[in-house]
Write a protein that holds these residues in place. Structure first.
Motif, PDB file in Angstrom:
ATOM      1  N   PRO B 180       0.833  -1.203   0.000  1.00 19.83           N
ATOM      2  CA  PRO B 180       0.000   0.000   0.000  1.00 19.83           C
ATOM      3  C   PRO B 180       0.873   1.260   0.000  1.00 19.83           C
ATOM      4  O   PRO B 180       1.968   1.277   0.572  1.00 19.83           O
ATOM      5  N   GLU B 181       0.350   2.266  -0.625  1.00 17.34           N
ATOM      6  CA  GLU B 181       1.075   3.530  -0.808  1.00 17.34           C
ATOM      7  C   GLU B 181       1.587   4.100   0.522  1.00 17.34           C
ATOM      8  O   GLU B 181       2.740   4.542   0.631  1.00 17.34           O
ATOM      9  N   ASP B 182       0.746   4.072   1.559  1.00 20.04           N
ATOM     10  CA  ASP B 182       1.104   4.766   2.799  1.00 20.04           C
ATOM     11  C   ASP B 182       2.141   4.007   3.625  1.00 20.04           C
ATOM     12  O   ASP B 182       2.538   4.449   4.686  1.00 20.04           O
ATOM     13  N   LYS B 183       2.557   2.857   3.146  1.00 21.47           N
ATOM     14  CA  LYS B 183       3.594   2.116   3.857  1.00 21.47           C
ATOM     15  C   LYS B 183       4.982   2.535   3.367  1.00 21.47           C
ATOM     16  O   LYS B 183       5.993   2.202   3.973  1.00 21.47           O
ATOM     17  N   LEU B 184       5.019   3.240   2.252  1.00 18.92           N
ATOM     18  CA  LEU B 184       6.292   3.574   1.616  1.00 18.92           C
ATOM     19  C   LEU B 184       6.719   4.997   1.919  1.00 18.92           C
ATOM     20  O   LEU B 184       5.886   5.886   2.070  1.00 18.92           O
ATOM     21  N   ALA B 185       8.025   5.177   2.046  1.00 24.58           N
ATOM     22  CA  ALA B 185       8.561   6.521   2.255  1.00 24.58           C
ATOM     23  C   ALA B 185       9.828   6.674   1.430  1.00 24.58           C
ATOM     24  O   ALA B 185      10.569   5.712   1.249  1.00 24.58           O
ATOM     25  N   MET B 186      10.054   7.877   0.915  1.00 22.53           N
ATOM     26  CA  MET B 186      11.257   8.121   0.123  1.00 22.53           C
ATOM     27  C   MET B 186      12.213   9.002   0.916  1.00 22.53           C
ATOM     28  O   MET B 186      11.857  10.094   1.341  1.00 22.53           O
ATOM     29  N   VAL B 187      13.402   8.496   1.146  1.00 20.43           N
ATOM     30  CA  VAL B 187      14.480   9.294   1.732  1.00 20.43           C
ATOM     31  C   VAL B 187      15.689   9.081   0.829  1.00 20.43           C
ATOM     32  O   VAL B 187      16.117   7.943   0.650  1.00 20.43           O
ATOM     33  N   PRO B 188      16.210  10.144   0.230  1.00 20.74           N
ATOM     34  CA  PRO B 188      17.313   9.922  -0.712  1.00 20.74           C
ATOM     35  C   PRO B 188      18.555   9.394  -0.011  1.00 20.74           C
ATOM     36  O   PRO B 188      18.696   9.513   1.201  1.00 20.74           O
TER      37      PRO B 188
END
Lengths: 208, 402
Positions: B180-188
């Motif tokens: 699900p979308e809300d489980k993902l996070a982007m940190v470079p």
């Protein structure tokens, strides 16, 4: 006394003799007022159930379905065994006395629980890799032997069914003889001997 | 000292053990978190002549005996290593004064250790997915690959949040495991620019002479010699580049394709132009990146592309294939050159363009350096990571595990 039994086979999943032995052991322990929790594997019967003879059985499946051998299967399955055991541990207010692990498959879980909770375990030996797959010098067998060795090293007690097996463990894995208890399944004192071993272990259990 | 937050990181590589990009990532992330007041424990694999426990800039590093059990193959070794990792980590969690708030797993290589610990200690688990098996192999072709894929899926299932280092990886991981979308996070991913400060290309003439003639331009490749990195595309581009410009190709890294690549270089009679340097130490690598007239990242699959960032920090112009995280890092004609993936002609064109036009080369490398300093600073990355930890702990505090 809460006891968690780990066995990779338990009815209705019967691979060898171990399934019937563990079923009988669990049932006899219940008769002796031990709260018995069996954690075992089944392909599709998962979750916790109360069996007719009063044994609580937790069947776990492996979340990883594809494997390249029994080792990867066993090693991944151990995390689910830990999950079930931890659930039991927290549910009974951390009052688990010990874990009794039968054969090598779930040794990793027993070792982690010991290090995490100070929970002692007995390693009950049904058979050894050296006898199952002689001369046990393939990479697979050596790997399994190393898990058996870890079990002997980390266990508080080693439980065997004959003097012959005790001597074999001393010979193959250089385990101190005094660490091994011989409990004969056919003896009249069988379940009393098991209980005596459990009680001697639980006394030394560190709790956190 | 009481810390607001404490995290236990798991990684199969941590300096001086360096295999790929996870090692520097975990190293700098841990140090930056520690600098921001987080108590960080790192549990990793052992390395010769390196202590089993040490404190590096406030980060407690524990190295586990990872070759304790004989293993028949790599994947089995990974799970056995996890057994030992989990066993020691369980003891450490019990021993340390600060309680552990979160477990943070880096890739499937530490999946089983972390999944078990999550349930045993009932603490939230986060994972950073640096790569995926289905991406590395361009599909799943063997039981080993399927098993690894399913282990990755399991890890993302058990994780409270899944962190990815690029938008590309967020969408890739979402697709690969149906998350699900809300489980993902982007940190470079970040890059440490300080190691490149104070080293000037002009002062490296003697060092440079060990690798290339003064009239030869240096084309640098840094990465494992494996299919997904596209090193074979670069080797195939070499003759096309040499038609236009005299250059020396320096290949840093090892991998299963090494013998094959050496054979190709030999059959093209270009052994004197392509140097396989194997694994080099950090100081040498930094100098090589400083000396490089162009740094090439020809990957076919690249979740992030840390080597491109390092080259940009070293003010070396970059030529990258337009794929994955590389597409997000490099802006064509502004901070580098993007070429078609898996296309030797396109790659040769990009490299030749940079080597032949010094003004252009200077322009893109200076822009790139500025961009790296602004956007890929570890301090900023640590703050973003802490925000995710706090959000997870906030949700956790309302769960029955708390």
């Amino acid at each position: 006394m809460h006891v968690i039994i780990f066995s990779w086979e338990y009815p209705p999943r019967v691979v060898g003799q171990l399934a019937e032995y563990v079923r009988l052991l669990a049932a006899e322990l219940v008769k002796n007022r031990v709260d018995v929790h069996v954690v075992t594997y089944h392909d599709f019967l998962t979750g916790a159930v109360e069996e007719p003879d009063g044994v609580k059985v937790f069947r776990v499946a492996n979340p990883v379905r594809t494997h390249v051998g029994i080792l990867t299967w066993a090693l991944t399955l151990n995390q689910e065994v830990e999950r079930a055991a931890a659930s039991i541990y927290y549910q009974v207010g951390k009052q688990v006395a010990l874990v009794d692990v039968h054969d090598w498959h779930f040794i990793p879980a027993a070792v982690t629980l010991k290090n995490a909770f100070g929970l002692p375990f007995a390693y009950s030996v049904e058979s050894l890799e050296d006898h199952r797959a002689p001369p046990a010098n393939t990479p697979y067998s050596m790997s399994i032997k190393s898990i058996e060795w870890l079990g002997f090293y980390e266990a508080q007690r080693v439980c065997v069914k004959s003097e012959w097996m005790r001597d074999e463990i001393v010979r193959i894995h250089a385990v101190p003889k005094g660490k091994i208890t011989v409990v004969k399944p056919k003896a009249n004192s069988w379940i009393r001997d098991i209980l005596a071993m459990y009680k001697s272990m639980a006394g030394g259990a560190g709790k956190n | 000292m009481k810390h607001e937050l404490s995290v236990m990181m798991f990684s199969w590589e941590f300096p001086p053990r360096v295999i790929g990009g996870i090692s520097p990532h975990v190293y700098f992330l841990s140090k930056s978190l520690a600098r921001n007041g987080v108590k960080v424990y790192v549990v990793t694999c052992d390395f010769p002549d390196t202590p089993a426990h040490e404190v590096i800039d406030g980060v407690e590093v524990y190295r586990v005996d990872s070759y304790k059990n004989p293993a028949p193959d790599f994947a089995t070794w990974v799970y056995l290593m996890n057994l030992n990792m989990q066993r020691e980590a369980a003891a450490i969690v019990n021993k340390v004064a600060d309680k552990i708030d979160v477990f943070h797993a880096h890739d499937w290589l530490v999946a089983t250790a972390c999944i078990g610990l999550k349930h045993v200690f009932r603490k939230p688990l986060l994972t950073t997915m640096h790569s995926t098996e289905i991406g590395r192999r361009d599909g799943l072709h063997t039981d080993t690959e399927r098993m690894i894929h399913e282990t990755e899926a399991w890890l993302t299932y058990e994780a409270w949040r899944v962190i990815c280092c690029s938008n590309y990886m967020v969408s890739h991981v979402k697709w690969a495991f149906g998350l699900p979308e809300d489980k993902l996070a982007m940190v470079p991913n970040g890059v440490n620019t300080s190691v490149y400060e104070g080293i000037e290309k002009e002062n490296l003439k003697e060092f440079r002479a060990k690798f290339a003639l003064p009239e030869e331009k240096i084309v640098l490749y840094v990465g494992r010699l494996v299919y997904e990195k596209g090193i074979h595309v670069l080797i195939n581009a070499v003759p096309k580049i040499l038609e236009k410009v005299n250059a020396k190709f320096l290949i840093v890294g090892n991998g299963y394709m090494k013998d094959q690549l050496l054979n190709i270089a030999r059959s093209m009679r270009l052994e004197h132009k392509i140097l396989f340097l194997g694994f080099v130490d950090e100081a040498t690598l930094v100098k090589l990146q400083k000396c490089a007239d162009v740094s090439v990242v020809p990957s076919l699959f690249e979740p992030f592309g840390i080597v491109a960032l390092e080259a940009m920090a070293a003010k070396s112009p970059v030529v990258v294939s337009d794929t994955g995280g590389l597409s997000e890092i490099v802006e064509h004609d502004v901070t580098g050159v993007k070429v078609y993936p898996n296309n030797p002609e396109s790659l040769a064109w990009g490299i030749t363009k940079v080597l032949l036009d010094e003004n252009y080369s200077r322009y893109v490398s200076e822009n790139a350096y500025r961009k790296v300093r602004e956007n890929f600073d570890w301090n900023r990355i640590a703050e973003q990571t802490m925000q995710i930890y706090r959000a997870v702990l906030g949700e956790y505090s309302k769960s029955f595990w708390a």
